[in-house]
Write an enzyme that holds these catalytic residues in place. Structure first.
Site, PDB file in Angstrom:
ATOM      1  N   ASP A  67      24.721 -41.423 -29.864  1.00  0.00           N
ATOM      2  CA  ASP A  67      23.469 -40.891 -29.333  1.00  0.00           C
ATOM      3  C   ASP A  67      22.602 -40.262 -30.420  1.00  0.00           C
ATOM      4  OD1 ASP A  67      25.306 -38.829 -29.686  1.00  0.00           O
ATOM      5  OD2 ASP A  67      25.542 -38.444 -27.549  1.00  0.00           O
ATOM      6  N   ASN A 136      30.022 -30.382 -18.804  1.00  0.00           N
ATOM      7  CA  ASN A 136      29.678 -30.961 -17.499  1.00  0.00           C
ATOM      8  C   ASN A 136      30.266 -32.359 -17.341  1.00  0.00           C
ATOM      9  OD1 ASN A 136      28.112 -32.503 -19.200  1.00  0.00           O
ATOM     10  ND2 ASN A 136      26.153 -32.057 -18.205  1.00  0.00           N
ATOM     11  N   HIS A 138      29.956 -34.911 -19.528  1.00  0.00           N
ATOM     12  CA  HIS A 138      29.229 -36.046 -20.118  1.00  0.00           C
ATOM     13  C   HIS A 138      30.016 -36.658 -21.271  1.00  0.00           C
ATOM     14  CE1 HIS A 138      26.782 -33.166 -22.959  1.00  0.00           C
ATOM     15  NE2 HIS A 138      27.797 -33.680 -23.626  1.00  0.00           N
ATOM     16  N   GLU A 143      24.818 -38.278 -18.793  1.00  0.00           N
ATOM     17  CA  GLU A 143      24.879 -37.036 -18.026  1.00  0.00           C
ATOM     18  C   GLU A 143      25.296 -37.316 -16.576  1.00  0.00           C
ATOM     19  OE1 GLU A 143      24.871 -34.352 -19.561  1.00  0.00           O
ATOM     20  OE2 GLU A 143      23.053 -33.873 -20.662  1.00  0.00           O
TER      21      GLU A 143
HETATM   22  C1  F6R Z   1      27.751 -36.129 -29.353  1.00  0.00           C
HETATM   23  C2  F6R Z   1      28.178 -36.498 -28.020  1.00  0.00           C
HETATM   24  C3  F6R Z   1      28.470 -35.475 -26.993  1.00  0.00           C
HETATM   25  C4  F6R Z   1      29.491 -34.446 -27.459  1.00  0.00           C
HETATM   26  C5  F6R Z   1      29.749 -33.398 -26.384  1.00  0.00           C
HETATM   27  C6  F6R Z   1      30.707 -32.327 -26.861  1.00  0.00           C
HETATM   28  O1  F6R Z   1      27.487 -37.276 -30.122  1.00  0.00           O
HETATM   29  O2  F6R Z   1      28.276 -37.655 -27.762  1.00  0.00           O
HETATM   30  O3  F6R Z   1      28.931 -36.113 -25.824  1.00  0.00           O
HETATM   31  O4  F6R Z   1      30.684 -35.112 -27.773  1.00  0.00           O
HETATM   32  O5  F6R Z   1      28.540 -32.792 -26.026  1.00  0.00           O
HETATM   33  O6  F6R Z   1      30.089 -31.606 -27.880  1.00  0.00           O
HETATM   34  P1  F6R Z   1      30.920 -30.566 -28.778  1.00  0.00           P
HETATM   35  O7  F6R Z   1      31.904 -31.401 -29.547  1.00  0.00           O
HETATM   36  O8  F6R Z   1      29.900 -29.954 -29.682  1.00  0.00           O
HETATM   37  O9  F6R Z   1      31.584 -29.618 -27.840  1.00  0.00           O
END
Ligand code: F6R
Length: 250
Positions: A67, A136, A138, A143
């Site tokens: 992303d 959440n 994702h 999302e």
């Molecule tokens: C980032 C991504 C997100 C993160 C998720 C957890 O490229 O794809 O899905 O993996 O938001 O983020 P952290 O690791 O910062 O807790």
């Protein structure tokens, strides 16, 4: 599904780095699906160390990132393109032209999503996909919603995601509210998936992802359908989950 229950963040990082390194050794021209965020940072550091000891060669490896924020250029220090360069790519011998990430500056979302789908297709899909999980549920920036979206798409970020990611920005108001994300199909078509999670804040989402119903309301739950999923998580993240006989808990 294999669950690797690791003691803490460092042990989780070591196990994930081992799994990624094994992929790079077994298939030197593998396609790695990569994530940003706090979770994989330790694993990237360990892979850099192993590269520096001449144990790993990334010269034929390709990468596709999950992303990118909309509206941020690759030169912006908050962009995921910048994150990947400064935390991983600039310290290994992966070729810049072999690294792929959505273009956050492309305002024509149809054009950019089509382009990214073609990039993934031309690479022949993903060999090993690394995932973190949002509080959440994702994955990437898929999302919670009413339906799983199969292809690369542009998404309005959930308020909780904006709040969680504000720690990387000077203020909450600076966090972009939209992003490009790889869709569920490319993630599920990866030959293998390593889902990483660390800390108590992820325990509920991880429990629902692995043990709850498969529902777009908790996007990571779709991973239950994957035949080659390794969950690499620490004790805090796994604290709501009891192992069943079909899981392996090394
Ligand atoms: C980032 C991504 C997100 C993160 C998720 C957890 O490229 O794809 O899905 O993996 O938001 O983020 P952290 O690791 O910062 O807790």
């Amino acid at each position: 599904m294999r669950i690797y229950q690791m003691k803490n963040y460092d042990e989780m990082s070591r196990k994930a780095a081992d799994l990624i390194a094994a992929q790079v050794i077994v298939k030197p021209d593998a396609v790695l699906g990569l994530a940003t965020g706090s979770t994989p940072l330790g694993a990237y550091r360990l892979l850099i160390e192993r590269y520096q000891k001449n144990e790993l060669d990334f010269s034929e490896i390709c990468s596709v990132n999950l992303d990118e924020y909309m509206g941020l250029s690759a030169a912006n220090a908050q962009s995921y393109a910048y994150f990947m360069r400064s935390n991983f790519f600039d310290s290994i011998n992966i070729l810049p032209e072999n690294t792929h990430i959505p273009n956050g500056l492309e305002e024509d979302t149809v054009l950019e999503c089509d382009r990214y789908e073609r990039v993934i297709g031309a690479l022949g899909g993903i060999d090993l996909q690394i995932l973190g999980i949002g509080g959440n549920g994702h994955i990437g920036f898929n999302e919670p919603g009413d339906a799983f979206i199969p292809e690369t798409h542009c998404v309005e970020l959930a308020a909780s995601t904006i709040q969680a990611n504000a720690r990387f920005f000077a203020s909450r108001g600076e966090v972009p509210t939209a992003a490009y994300t790889m869709g569920i199909r490319s993630i599920l078509q990866a030959k293998s998936i390593v889902l990483m999670a660390s800390g108590k804040a992820k325990a509920k989402a991880l429990y629902r992802a692995l043990r709850g119903p498969i529902t777009p309301a908790l996007p990571a739950s779709v991973l239950q359908l994957h035949g080659n999923l390794s969950v690499v998580a620490d004790e805090e993240a796994l604290s709501d989950i009891k192992a069943t006989s079909t899981d392996k808990l090394p």
